[in-house]
Enzyme design. Sequence first.
Site, mmCIF file in Angstrom:
data_model
loop_
_atom_site.group_PDB
_atom_site.id
_atom_site.type_symbol
_atom_site.label_atom_id
_atom_site.label_comp_id
_atom_site.label_asym_id
_atom_site.label_seq_id
_atom_site.Cartn_x
_atom_site.Cartn_y
_atom_site.Cartn_z
ATOM 1 N N LYS A 105 35.031 6.355 34.686
ATOM 2 C CA LYS A 105 34.214 6.213 33.484
ATOM 3 C C LYS A 105 32.789 5.915 33.898
ATOM 4 C CE LYS A 105 34.596 6.308 28.978
ATOM 5 N NZ LYS A 105 35.351 7.354 28.238
ATOM 6 N N GLY A 203 35.179 3.217 13.005
ATOM 7 C CA GLY A 203 34.264 4.086 13.738
ATOM 8 C C GLY A 203 34.272 5.496 13.186
ATOM 9 N N GLY A 205 32.276 8.153 14.241
ATOM 10 C CA GLY A 205 31.545 9.075 15.103
ATOM 11 C C GLY A 205 32.190 10.449 15.051
ATOM 12 N N VAL A 207 34.731 11.708 16.681
ATOM 13 C CA VAL A 207 36.195 11.672 16.611
ATOM 14 C C VAL A 207 36.659 11.080 15.283
ATOM 15 C CG1 VAL A 207 38.290 10.708 17.626
ATOM 16 C CG2 VAL A 207 36.466 11.538 19.110
#
Length: 243
Positions: A105, A203, A205, A207
């Site tokens: 990552k 969230g 965003g 996705v």
Amino acid sequence: MLHAYEARTLRQPAGASSLTIMDITAQAARLPAFENHESIWLGRDEKRGLRAIVAIHDTTLGPALGGTRIWPYASFEEALADALRLSCGMTYKAAIADLPLGGGKAVIMADPKTGKTAALLAAYAEMLAALNGQFITGEDVGLTLADADFLRARTPNVTGTTRGGSGNPSPVTAKGVYLGIKAAAKHRFGTDDLTGRRVAVQGLGAVGSALCEKLHRAGASLAVADIDAARVEGRAGISVLRP
């Protein structure tokens, strides 16, 4: 204080580059999120505004794969802990999916709305190239499809691109989460029909928004939350979760 270690498997930045890369594995090992990671690299380029961490957790099955997150972390330690935690998770995700890949990552300490510049991304592409194939990256929070294309034009170890890659991964990720919700519903209720089921999505965003669309079409009742108030405004028929 961070100290530079011998760059064991790096290509030296070309020419008169302002980029420096340090191995900070020993420092990262002091944090609770450290899980026997193979290597942690810190890339800094004061001239171009880059401060990035690439965490490589495990490459037993292949080169490390993981997205690049651009976020205005409150501290370096917070950014490092995020990279450690997420890279470890990527190792397990790749292994479960039986992929010939390891876990990694990357995080870039910057505000994606105000601090993400072409110069910063160019410096980051140089860092990726210097890692000599250890790490393959793609989109995450703050890194768009256009950004991935920009990086891919400068280094080959970038996926999720429009050329030579898999394209935008967000719809595929959303589909995976959606199928997981349906499987969980079937396990709990005996049917995967989501009509009338109340689902909370944190969230909105790339996705989260795609997931909400799928859930809405399936008849689910949605409650959503996001740190960006503009993302939840004007969403008719959806409850907004507030702290």
